[in-house]
Design an enzyme around this catalytic site. Structure first.
Site, PDB file in Angstrom:
ATOM      1  N   ASP A 263       0.833  -1.209   0.000  1.00  0.00           N
ATOM      2  CA  ASP A 263       0.000   0.000   0.000  1.00  0.00           C
ATOM      3  C   ASP A 263       0.870   1.262   0.000  1.00  0.00           C
ATOM      4  OD1 ASP A 263      -2.245   1.881   0.877  1.00  0.00           O
ATOM      5  OD2 ASP A 263      -3.276  -0.032   0.974  1.00  0.00           O
TER       6      ASP A 263
ATOM      7  N   HIS B 109      -3.718   6.133   3.567  1.00  0.00           N
ATOM      8  CA  HIS B 109      -4.416   4.907   3.161  1.00  0.00           C
ATOM      9  C   HIS B 109      -3.813   3.620   3.749  1.00  0.00           C
ATOM     10  CE1 HIS B 109      -5.815   1.818   0.186  1.00  0.00           C
ATOM     11  NE2 HIS B 109      -6.908   2.561   0.190  1.00  0.00           N
TER      12      HIS B 109
ATOM     13  N   SER C  51     -11.512  -0.771  -0.330  1.00  0.00           N
ATOM     14  CA  SER C  51     -10.182  -0.756   0.285  1.00  0.00           C
ATOM     15  C   SER C  51     -10.222  -1.246   1.722  1.00  0.00           C
ATOM     16  CB  SER C  51      -9.619   0.668   0.311  1.00  0.00           C
ATOM     17  OG  SER C  51      -8.920   0.962  -0.868  1.00  0.00           O
TER      18      SER C  51
END
Ligand code: CA
Length: 316
Positions: free
Chosen positions: A70, A102, A261
């Site tokens: 990520d 994120h 996600s």
């Protein structure tokens, strides 16, 4: 050149979390099992109404390495309790202290100590996205190749990857590497994508051996309006208003976000629970166990060949 398997144009990759909330949330220390977050409360039971508990095996993913491929992880966040460590960075000009939120969020949903599923798992930061949450297919492939090396050369063979990102259209090169990942005995959960389209149209969601995860609502088990769907989706998990950790100077900052996600790391954490509770298996077999354990007949709004399977964590 006989060493070249495939030549493919470089593609831009983005995170699967388009909708962002501005409001910040903070939580106090609390008895986690009796006051769990809604997503965790939901996945440890077959049907609604929620019982206000998240009950999971004591082993809690202990001894399992969850590789978060990520945008980097804020390793010192209170959710990780020293269980998160840096693996490698495969993005251009990435600065260690300049990360997009994120990756931290995704890691906390998979394995955070109060907001995550597998609370004793090891978390390994494999950075493939820059500070804006952007990268390329070659970054993804480098990151996955790194995990394959770690798995093959390391003693611990309990390896799970979470990849909450995607590239449109399908990247054959990336999908090929996903096959190498599972052939090596590494489990991989990926997000279906947030374009309300067929998940078969992007990578790695379209990779057959990846466990592709679509998103359901918070107050019902309906498929969200943003979730990608179709036969490339393997399972659904909550993806609306998920609470997770973000980087902050005080190590205790949180946010609420929507997206597949955040459905995917619920599955990655569940894979870790399954491994630590029983034993590891080849990816195809563990996937079968996951689907067998999943709840049928609760997800509504299934379209275009989407599977009737809702995530369920193993009983203690
Ligand atoms: Ca519950």
């Amino acid at each position: 050149m006989k060493n070249v398997k495939l030549v493919e144009e470089e593609k831009k990759v983005k995170v699967d979390a388009p909708q962002r909330f501005n409001k910040r949330y903070f939580i106090n220390k609390r008895a986690e099992d009796d006051d769990p977050l809604t997503d965790l409360d939901r996945i440890d039971q077959a049907k609604r109404p929620l019982d206000g508990k998240f009950i999971y095996p004591d082993s809690a993913g202990k001894g399992v390495n969850i590789f978060i491929v990520d945008s980097g992880i804020f390793l010192t966040h209170e959710q990780f309790d020293g269980r998160a460590k840096f693996g490698g960075a495969f993005c251009k000009n990435c600065k260690r202290d300049d990360i997009d939120r994120h990756g931290t969020f995704v890691a906390s949903v998979a394995a955070g100590n109060t907001v995550g599923v597998a609370r004793k798992a090891n978390i390994i930061d494999v950075r493939v996205l820059n500070a804006k949450g952007e990268g390329s297919t070659s970054n993804m492939i480098e990151g996955l190749s790194f995990v394959i090396d770690q798995h093959k050369n390391g003693k611990n063979k309990n390896s799970v990857i979470n990849m909450s990102l995607g590239v449109v259209p399908v990247s054959r090169a990336l999908n090929d590497v996903v096959k190498e990942v599972t052939d090596a005995g590494i489990h991989i959960a990926v997000s279906a994508g947030n374009d309300s389209e067929d998940a078969c149209g992007q990578s790695p969601a379209s990779a057959p051996s990846a466990i592709t995860v679509g998103a359901t609502e918070k107050t019902s088990d309906a498929v969200t309006d943003f979730s990608n769907i179709g036969k490339c989706v393997d399972i659904f998990a909550p993806g609306r208003q998920i609470f997770g950790a973000i980087p902050a100077a005080e190590n205790d900052d949180y946010l609420v976000l929507n997206g597949t996600s955040f459905s995917s790391p619920l599955v990655a954490g569940t894979l870790a629970l399954l491994i630590s509770k029983s034993s590891n298996k080849p990816p195809a077999e563990l996937t079968k166990d996951l689907i067998k354990l999943s709840t049928k007949g609760v997800v509504t709004g299934l379209k275009k060949g989407s599977p009737d399977a809702f995530l369920r964590t193993p009983a203690p």
